[in-house]
Design a protein around this motif. Structure first.
Motif, PDB file in Angstrom:
ATOM      1  N   MET A   1       0.684  -1.056  -0.124  1.00 31.50           N
ATOM      2  CA  MET A   1       0.039  -0.052   0.123  1.00 31.50           C
ATOM      3  C   MET A   1       0.932   1.161  -0.089  1.00 31.50           C
ATOM      4  O   MET A   1       1.998   1.333   0.548  1.00 31.50           O
ATOM      5  N   ILE A   2       0.364   2.272  -0.719  1.00 24.80           N
ATOM      6  CA  ILE A   2       1.093   3.639  -0.883  1.00 24.80           C
ATOM      7  C   ILE A   2       0.391   4.600  -0.027  1.00 24.80           C
ATOM      8  O   ILE A   2      -0.865   4.881  -0.160  1.00 24.80           O
ATOM      9  N   VAL A   3       0.789   5.157   1.119  1.00 29.53           N
ATOM     10  CA  VAL A   3       0.174   6.068   1.738  1.00 29.53           C
ATOM     11  C   VAL A   3       0.430   7.439   1.320  1.00 29.53           C
ATOM     12  O   VAL A   3       1.477   7.961   0.966  1.00 29.53           O
ATOM     13  N   ALA A  15      -0.152   3.124  -7.607  1.00 31.44           N
ATOM     14  CA  ALA A  15      -0.944   4.130  -8.007  1.00 31.44           C
ATOM     15  C   ALA A  15      -0.151   5.347  -8.201  1.00 31.44           C
ATOM     16  O   ALA A  15       0.950   5.414  -7.551  1.00 31.44           O
ATOM     17  N   VAL A  16      -0.484   6.159  -9.207  1.00 30.94           N
ATOM     18  CA  VAL A  16       0.386   7.123  -9.477  1.00 30.94           C
ATOM     19  C   VAL A  16      -0.096   8.385  -8.507  1.00 30.94           C
ATOM     20  O   VAL A  16       0.710   9.148  -8.299  1.00 30.94           O
ATOM     21  N   PRO A  26       4.384   9.402  -4.416  1.00 30.24           N
ATOM     22  CA  PRO A  26       5.921   9.240  -4.443  1.00 30.24           C
ATOM     23  C   PRO A  26       6.164   8.002  -5.204  1.00 30.24           C
ATOM     24  O   PRO A  26       5.404   7.062  -5.019  1.00 30.24           O
ATOM     25  N   ALA A  27       7.171   7.789  -5.843  1.00 29.78           N
ATOM     26  CA  ALA A  27       7.807   6.676  -6.529  1.00 29.78           C
ATOM     27  C   ALA A  27       8.070   5.711  -5.448  1.00 29.78           C
ATOM     28  O   ALA A  27       8.316   5.812  -4.368  1.00 29.78           O
ATOM     29  N   THR A  28       7.700   4.462  -5.964  1.00 34.56           N
ATOM     30  CA  THR A  28       7.956   3.180  -4.810  1.00 34.56           C
ATOM     31  C   THR A  28       9.009   2.103  -5.490  1.00 34.56           C
ATOM     32  O   THR A  28       9.583   2.337  -6.739  1.00 34.56           O
ATOM     33  N   GLN A  39       8.894   3.434  -0.274  1.00 38.72           N
ATOM     34  CA  GLN A  39       9.194   4.646  -1.159  1.00 38.72           C
ATOM     35  C   GLN A  39      10.645   4.798  -1.744  1.00 38.72           C
ATOM     36  O   GLN A  39      11.647   4.686  -1.010  1.00 38.72           O
ATOM     37  N   ALA A  40      10.708   5.441  -2.907  1.00 38.84           N
ATOM     38  CA  ALA A  40      11.974   5.390  -3.427  1.00 38.84           C
ATOM     39  C   ALA A  40      12.884   6.273  -2.685  1.00 38.84           C
ATOM     40  O   ALA A  40      14.205   6.226  -2.801  1.00 38.84           O
TER      41      ALA A  40
END
Length: 262
Positions: A1-3, A15-16, A26-28, A39-40
């Motif tokens: 998941m991306i917060v 997701a973008v 942010p990029a992952t 995150q990257a």
């Protein structure tokens, strides 16, 4: 998941932008130790605590090194072997002529010098002279005649007063000749005040205009009019004068001139 860093909404992997506030996410990347998505720009993995900065630097160095080697090897072309140098031909100076040797024979024919013209005294008087040059003055020939020369003569225009037979020459230096009697506005170039019946002539009566070799007459507002060959000339109209034209100043044919060229 991306917060989402803006609204803390949890978005699915890949997701973008945020599904709630549409903020760019942010990029992952995957942690090289445990494979967790992080995150990257993260420094440590939140799952296993692995130092992501060291792994990222090693990975970028590994990626850059083979490309650098390939670029270096591909940028240097193989050199072709040079052709051997060919020595130039030696310069050979032409042989010098011997002191007593005769000059070489000329291959081109020698042109004969032009024949000299005989002096003018040797020319027979009976033959036409070809050495005379036309000049502005006539030259006397040996036969006693004159050598014909072409000269342009400027024509002279005159007005012959028929009542008194007086001849008035038009000034050659003027392009507009005023005909009339003395006045303060336009002094006349041809003064007719001394002729009989001049009272019918206006002080500013007519003009003769010179254009090249042509002469034109026009009435400039006289009281009694101007007549050409007994035909009235309307004011402002021009008539080209020809030798023998009859010019009458005023009515009654009392002040009449004959136009002449010589």
């Amino acid at each position: 998941m991306i917060v989402c860093p803006n609204c803390n909404h949890q978005n699915p992997d890949g997701a973008v932008q945020c599904e709630a506030c549409y903020t760019p996410l942010p990029a992952t990347m995957s942690c090289p130790n445990c494979g967790t998505t992080v995150q990257a720009d993260a420094s440590f993995c939140g799952q296993c605590g692995n130092d992501l900065r060291t792994a990222a630097s090693q990975q970028s160095a590994a990626i850059a090194s083979p490309s650098l080697a390939s670029d270096t090897s591909s940028s240097i072309p193989s050199l072709l072997p040079l052709d051997p140098l060919v020595p130039p031909d030696p310069l050979v100076a032409p042989p010098l002529p011997l002191p007593n040797s005769s000059p070489p024979a000329m291959t081109e024919p020698v042109q004969a010098a032009p024949a000299e013209l005989p002096p003018p005294s040797a020319i027979s008087a009976a033959e036409p002279s070809s050495y005379e040059v036309a000049s502005s003055t006539p030259a006397v020939s040996n036969a006693g005649g004159y050598v014909s020369t072409t000269q342009l003569q400027q024509q002279t225009a005159r007005l012959l007063h028929l009542q008194t037979s007086a001849s008035l020459e038009l000034p050659q230096s003027l392009t507009v000749v005023h005909i009339g009697k003395p006045n303060e506005r336009i002094p006349p170039d041809i003064d007719v005040s001394g002729f009989p019946d001049s009272e019918i002539v206006s002080r500013i009566h007519a003009d003769i205009r010179v254009e090249g070799d042509a002469y034109y007459i026009e009435d400039v507002g006289s009281s009694n009019g101007t007549y050409i060959n007994n035909v009235p000339l309307p004011m402002g109209n021009r008539h080209r004068l020809r030798p023998g034209d009859r010019i009458s100043l005023g009515k009654g044919d009392k002040v009449t001139f004959l136009f002449q060229l010589s």
